[in-house]
Scaffold this motif. Structure first.
Motif, mmCIF file in Angstrom:
data_model
loop_
_atom_site.group_PDB
_atom_site.id
_atom_site.type_symbol
_atom_site.label_atom_id
_atom_site.label_comp_id
_atom_site.label_asym_id
_atom_site.label_seq_id
_atom_site.Cartn_x
_atom_site.Cartn_y
_atom_site.Cartn_z
ATOM 1 N N TYR A 108 -6.952 5.220 45.742
ATOM 2 C CA TYR A 108 -7.166 6.502 45.092
ATOM 3 C C TYR A 108 -5.917 7.378 45.112
ATOM 4 N N LYS A 109 -5.676 8.046 44.010
ATOM 5 C CA LYS A 109 -4.536 8.945 43.917
ATOM 6 C C LYS A 109 -4.945 10.341 44.372
ATOM 7 N N LYS A 110 -3.940 11.147 44.683
ATOM 8 C CA LYS A 110 -4.187 12.524 45.103
ATOM 9 C C LYS A 110 -4.381 13.415 43.872
ATOM 10 N N ASN A 111 -5.588 13.536 43.420
ATOM 11 C CA ASN A 111 -5.865 14.462 42.322
ATOM 12 C C ASN A 111 -7.285 15.002 42.434
ATOM 13 N N TYR A 112 -7.575 16.008 41.647
ATOM 14 C CA TYR A 112 -8.870 16.685 41.710
ATOM 15 C C TYR A 112 -10.019 15.731 41.414
ATOM 16 N N LYS A 113 -9.867 14.884 40.413
ATOM 17 C CA LYS A 113 -10.952 13.967 40.045
ATOM 18 C C LYS A 113 -11.274 12.998 41.172
ATOM 19 N N THR A 114 -10.245 12.529 41.872
ATOM 20 C CA THR A 114 -10.457 11.621 42.999
ATOM 21 C C THR A 114 -11.244 12.313 44.095
ATOM 22 N N LYS A 115 -10.869 13.539 44.421
ATOM 23 C CA LYS A 115 -11.570 14.281 45.476
ATOM 24 C C LYS A 115 -13.030 14.485 45.115
ATOM 25 N N LYS A 116 -13.284 14.852 43.876
ATOM 26 C CA LYS A 116 -14.655 15.073 43.421
ATOM 27 C C LYS A 116 -15.454 13.759 43.448
ATOM 28 N N TYR A 117 -14.835 12.677 42.992
ATOM 29 C CA TYR A 117 -15.469 11.362 42.988
ATOM 30 C C TYR A 117 -15.811 10.912 44.409
ATOM 31 N N LEU A 118 -14.838 10.994 45.310
ATOM 32 C CA LEU A 118 -15.067 10.583 46.695
ATOM 33 C C LEU A 118 -16.104 11.470 47.380
ATOM 34 N N TYR A 133 -23.620 11.754 48.627
ATOM 35 C CA TYR A 133 -24.865 11.249 48.039
ATOM 36 C C TYR A 133 -25.036 9.735 48.119
ATOM 37 N N GLY A 134 -24.038 9.055 48.681
ATOM 38 C CA GLY A 134 -24.132 7.609 48.807
ATOM 39 C C GLY A 134 -23.690 6.902 47.535
ATOM 40 N N SER A 135 -23.582 5.593 47.628
ATOM 41 C CA SER A 135 -23.153 4.808 46.472
ATOM 42 C C SER A 135 -23.630 3.373 46.619
ATOM 43 N N LYS A 136 -23.429 2.609 45.555
ATOM 44 C CA LYS A 136 -23.879 1.213 45.544
ATOM 45 C C LYS A 136 -22.896 0.386 44.730
ATOM 46 N N ASN A 137 -22.630 -0.816 45.185
ATOM 47 C CA ASN A 137 -21.823 -1.800 44.453
ATOM 48 C C ASN A 137 -20.394 -1.350 44.172
ATOM 49 N N ILE A 138 -19.790 -0.558 45.023
ATOM 50 C CA ILE A 138 -18.415 -0.118 44.794
ATOM 51 C C ILE A 138 -17.427 -1.232 45.142
ATOM 52 N N PHE A 139 -17.528 -1.780 46.326
ATOM 53 C CA PHE A 139 -16.598 -2.822 46.754
ATOM 54 C C PHE A 139 -17.226 -4.207 46.796
ATOM 55 N N LYS A 140 -18.510 -4.263 47.072
ATOM 56 C CA LYS A 140 -19.226 -5.540 47.094
ATOM 57 C C LYS A 140 -20.598 -5.346 46.460
ATOM 58 N N LYS A 141 -21.048 -6.365 45.772
ATOM 59 C CA LYS A 141 -22.346 -6.302 45.122
ATOM 60 C C LYS A 141 -23.459 -6.168 46.166
ATOM 61 N N ASN A 142 -24.426 -5.338 45.857
ATOM 62 C CA ASN A 142 -25.618 -5.104 46.681
ATOM 63 C C ASN A 142 -25.317 -4.481 48.042
ATOM 64 N N ILE A 143 -24.169 -3.841 48.187
ATOM 65 C CA ILE A 143 -23.864 -3.113 49.422
ATOM 66 C C ILE A 143 -24.034 -1.625 49.148
ATOM 67 N N LEU A 144 -24.859 -0.990 49.944
ATOM 68 C CA LEU A 144 -25.129 0.446 49.789
ATOM 69 C C LEU A 144 -24.354 1.251 50.812
ATOM 70 N N MET A 145 -23.807 2.361 50.371
ATOM 71 C CA MET A 145 -23.274 3.338 51.309
ATOM 72 C C MET A 145 -24.332 4.424 51.405
ATOM 73 N N PRO A 146 -24.775 4.740 52.611
ATOM 74 C CA PRO A 146 -25.834 5.746 52.742
ATOM 75 C C PRO A 146 -25.325 7.131 52.365
ATOM 76 N N ILE A 172 -23.836 16.514 56.271
ATOM 77 C CA ILE A 172 -22.450 16.904 56.551
ATOM 78 C C ILE A 172 -22.070 18.078 55.659
ATOM 79 N N LYS A 173 -21.487 19.107 56.259
ATOM 80 C CA LYS A 173 -21.060 20.260 55.484
ATOM 81 C C LYS A 173 -19.965 19.862 54.498
ATOM 82 N N LYS A 174 -19.997 20.503 53.346
ATOM 83 C CA LYS A 174 -19.062 20.224 52.259
ATOM 84 C C LYS A 174 -17.611 20.304 52.722
#
Length: 91
Positions: A40-50, A56-69, A74-76
């Motif tokens: 990831y690069k240092k920019n506003y869109k990256t910060k917002k995306y991360l 809110y968690g994510s799914k299938n970012i690095f491996k299929k069927n792996i969930l990030m809770p 956690i405070k913003k």
């Protein structure tokens, strides 16, 4: 966590990030923070995306069927402190 000083290591330990990620060595589940930082690069869109992926968690970012809770408790500002550390980790 101390309100005056943010410690990424304390953050990682407190929210069990080590369960799936490590600093420089890959774990079986997901890539390390060094690899993620390179991605990831240092920019506003990256910060917002991360932020959305951590909060809110994510799914299938690095491996299929792996969930990030989601980490709704956690405070913003702490998530953004962590992201700031993460994207500046790789130089």
């Amino acid at each position: 966590m101390n309100k005056l000083i943010f410690s990424p290591i304390k953050f990682i330990k407190k929210y069990n990030c080590y369960f799936c990620h490590n600093i420089k060595k890959n774990k079986k589940i997901l890539p390390n923070f060094y690899f993620i930082s390179k991605l990831y690069k240092k920019n506003y869109k990256t910060k917002k995306y991360l932020f959305k992926k951590i909060k809110y968690g994510s799914k299938n970012i690095f491996k299929k069927n792996i969930l990030m809770p989601s980490f709704l408790n956690i405070k913003k500002k702490y998530i953004y402190y962590f992201i700031k550390w993460l994207i500046s980790f790789y130089k």
